[in-house]
Design an enzyme around this catalytic site. Structure first.
Site, PDB file in Angstrom:
ATOM      1  N   PRO A 111      51.967  85.634  64.080  1.00 40.44           N
ATOM      2  CA  PRO A 111      52.558  86.802  64.753  1.00 40.44           C
ATOM      3  C   PRO A 111      51.576  87.976  64.692  1.00 40.44           C
ATOM      4  O   PRO A 111      51.380  88.585  63.649  1.00 40.44           O
ATOM      5  CB  PRO A 111      53.831  87.079  63.946  1.00 40.44           C
TER       6      PRO A 111
ATOM      7  N   ILE B  34      50.828  91.153  56.408  1.00 38.58           N
ATOM      8  CA  ILE B  34      50.383  92.546  56.505  1.00 38.58           C
ATOM      9  C   ILE B  34      51.400  93.340  57.312  1.00 38.58           C
ATOM     10  O   ILE B  34      51.678  93.011  58.474  1.00 38.58           O
ATOM     11  CB  ILE B  34      48.991  92.633  57.162  1.00 38.58           C
TER      12      ILE B  34
ATOM     13  N   ASP C  80      47.806  89.549  60.793  1.00 41.39           N
ATOM     14  CA  ASP C  80      48.928  88.617  60.666  1.00 41.39           C
ATOM     15  C   ASP C  80      50.117  89.360  60.056  1.00 41.39           C
ATOM     16  O   ASP C  80      50.095  89.745  58.877  1.00 41.39           O
ATOM     17  CB  ASP C  80      48.492  87.447  59.774  1.00 41.39           C
ATOM     18  N   HIS C  81      51.146  89.545  60.865  1.00 40.66           N
ATOM     19  CA  HIS C  81      52.282  90.360  60.431  1.00 40.66           C
ATOM     20  C   HIS C  81      53.141  89.665  59.375  1.00 40.66           C
ATOM     21  O   HIS C  81      54.027  90.286  58.772  1.00 40.66           O
ATOM     22  CB  HIS C  81      53.152  90.705  61.644  1.00 40.66           C
ATOM     23  N   ARG C  82      52.882  88.373  59.108  1.00 43.66           N
ATOM     24  CA  ARG C  82      53.633  87.684  58.051  1.00 43.66           C
ATOM     25  C   ARG C  82      53.246  88.190  56.672  1.00 43.66           C
ATOM     26  O   ARG C  82      54.043  88.115  55.726  1.00 43.66           O
ATOM     27  CB  ARG C  82      53.389  86.181  58.130  1.00 43.66           C
TER      28      ARG C  82
END
Length: 567
Positions: free
Chosen positions: A361, A541, A537-539
């Site tokens: 994501p 960060i 990577d929004h998982r």
């Protein structure tokens, strides 16, 4: 005798059906009750069997056609009077395939094959070495020697390209080349013979090529004694009235496994219908039954795997996630076209970035850094960097700044393992630099960036850039990166959204710097502004983490002295 085979009665109030697969082609020899078409009505999917044996002269329908009861589907030259081939196997039974009709080797032959390689007087074979983990073959891009050349040990003999890098293959021997077994454009595997050398030293042992399994070019079923005398195929009636063989028979020459997979998945019509109803491509399901036959349980297990992958956000490469692939149109209808095969590098890049985009994501954060003072600093010390063998570029300076940032923000120097629900933090700092080449994008890695000064990084950056463009990068040069930098400033643009290079969790994009008016001390003055794009990577960060990271990088570009204070 020429016979027309027509679409049979399909059942009460059913006048037509859609052709979903054509299972034979002109020239094929067919048997009585052999499936010819797969059709679908609004009630069921069935296979249409032949009511005669012979040779297919012409197929009058194609996949996607709508056919009516009584319509001619193909024309057959009848095989009446010809002797029936007694060597048949049941289509639904597991089939053992032989690569060749030759008899199996005797024990004596096997013993002979296991003997050590023969020692021959001076003649040695130079082989393709191991190409790396999970790499089985490579394309030869250049042959560097000729017959009659005197070869030195470790001298490069060919250049090859895998899906990861281009490398040179050196010789293990010295001597005179007496035969070359390959040419530019060939695809070779580990252990293939490249050339034969008349060794200049003592007699040496000829390396034995690894035994490879013959490819099943003509697949034949292993003959086995029938359980009962051959008789007419037993036939049952499907619910819509079409005759469907209970135990279909096939001739000795079967289509290849790949052809079977493309034409017809090994599953019953009811299983294929169930897969369509829940949105699963039956051809992507691995069957656990005999001969790879697919059951309803196999389809359910595949659907469950897709749902779990979507829930975890870690869909494996190659999984379609239920999205049906659309076919390309015929572009030649609108004008002239030309086609070129993808290079191995391009194929690898396309596959890897497709996986990264679908599995990670992405969020991209933008900022601009005032590098007016940094540019003056860069020009002042540029000559000194050249004396070190490099060039003092913004990328070389960014390498040092990013190394410091990764220490300050360790979540950017990590990888995520969704299977084990773990975050892997790294205590080393290796940074990949995207390099534009005529073969596509390559990302060689600069190692231990935090342990080198900017002049050393400038020299190493120049070296790997030259290696990338000259096709000299090794596999090791391309692996082990923790973070990537993609600088398009030399080309242009204002901002872009780089794709995270999995299994890394962030990448910095750099665009072209431009002078812009900036309000300083009560007046507008021209300042050199550098656009930055941070994708992450929004998982692992969060947005606030991304904003802090890019702000720190911008401030350090504006005040390089911060490297000494905080780096």
């Amino acid at each position: 005798m020429t016979i027309e085979i027509k679409l049979p009665e399909l059942g009460e109030n059913i006048e037509s059906a859609d052709v979903t697969a054509v299972l034979v082609k002109a020239g094929d020899k067919i048997k009585n009750e052999q499936p010819l078409l797969e059709i679908e009505t609004d009630k069921a999917s069935v296979e249409v069997p032949s009511d005669t044996a012979g040779t297919v002269q012409k197929v009058l329908v194609k996949e996607g056609d709508k056919v009516k009861t009584g319509e001619v589907i193909l024309i057959v030259e009848s095989a009446a009077g010809e002797e029936e081939d007694s060597s048949v196997v049941r289509w639904e039974d597991p089939v053992e395939y032989n690569a060749s009709p030759e008899k199996e080797k005797s024990a004596a032959d096997e013993t002979e094959a296991e003997k050590p390689a023969e020692v021959r007087s001076g003649k040695v074979e130079v082989l393709v070495p191991e190409l790396g983990e999970n790499i089985e073959s490579a394309d030869i891009t250049n042959v560097l020697v000729s017959i009659g050349d005197t070869l030195e040990k470790e001298q490069a003999v060919i250049e090859i390209e895998t899906d990861k890098a281009s490398v040179e293959v050196p010789s293990d021997y010295s001597g005179k080349i007496i035969e070359i077994k390959v040419k530019t454009g060939d695809k070779v595997k580990t252990g293939d013979v490249i050339l034969i050398v008349e060794s200049s030293g003592a007699a040496e042992k000829v390396a034995e090529s690894p035994k490879t399994k013959p490819e099943p070019a003509n697949l034949e079923p292993t003959k086995s004694a029938p359980e009962k005398p051959a008789g007419p195929a037993e036939v049952k009636k499907d619910t819509i009235g079409a005759s469907v063989p209970k135990h279909r028979t096939e001739s000795k020459t079967l289509p290849s496994r790949e052809q079977i997979k493309k034409k017809l998945a090994p599953a019953s019509p009811s299983v294929r219908r169930f897969a369509r109803e829940i949105g699963i491509d039956i051809h992507e399901v691995a069957g656990a039954g005999p001969g790879g036959r697919i059951s309803v349980e196999d389809v359910k297990a595949y659907a469950k795997k897709i749902n779990e992958a979507i829930s975890s956000g870690s869909a494996p490469a190659g999984m379609s996630l239920g999205i049906k692939k659309e076919s390309l149109p015929d572009f030649s209808k609108w004008g002239d076209i030309r086609k070129e095969p993808m290079s191995n590098v391009r194929k690898k890049t396309a596959g890897h970035l497709s996986y990264a985009w679908s599995a990670i994501p992405h969020v991209t954060q933008f900022d601009k850094a005032d590098i007016t003072e940094l540019e003056a600093f860069r020009k002042k010390f540029g000559k000194k960097a050249e004396a070190y063998g490099g060039k003092l570029t913004v990328t070389a300076i960014l390498l040092k700044i990013i190394a410091a940032a990764l220490k300050k923000f360790p979540q950017f120097n990590s990888s995520i393992d969704m299977d084990k629900k773990e975050v892997i933090f790294k205590d080393y700092i290796n940074i990949g630099i995207a390099v534009d080449t005529d073969r596509g994008l390559l990302v060689p890695v600069v190692r231990d960036v935090d342990k080198k000064n900017i002049f050393e990084l400038a020299r190493e950056l120049a070296e790997i850039s030259v290696k990338a463009r000259d096709k000299k990068l090794s596999l090791d040069d391309m692996q082990g990166g923790n973070f990537s930098i993609s600088n398009l400033g030399g080309i242009g643009g204002t901002h872009f959204t780089p794709i995270v290079n999995s299994p890394e969790v962030a990448i910095l994009g750099v665009s072209r710097s431009n002078f812009e008016p900036k309000f300083v001390d009560g007046e507008f003055v021209p300042r050199l502004m550098l656009p930055l794009s941070l994708s992450y990577d929004h998982r692992i960060i969060d947005g606030a983490d991304g904003a802090r990271f890019i702000k720190w990088v911008s401030e350090t570009l504006e005040n390089p002295f911060l490297l000494s204070l905080e780096g």
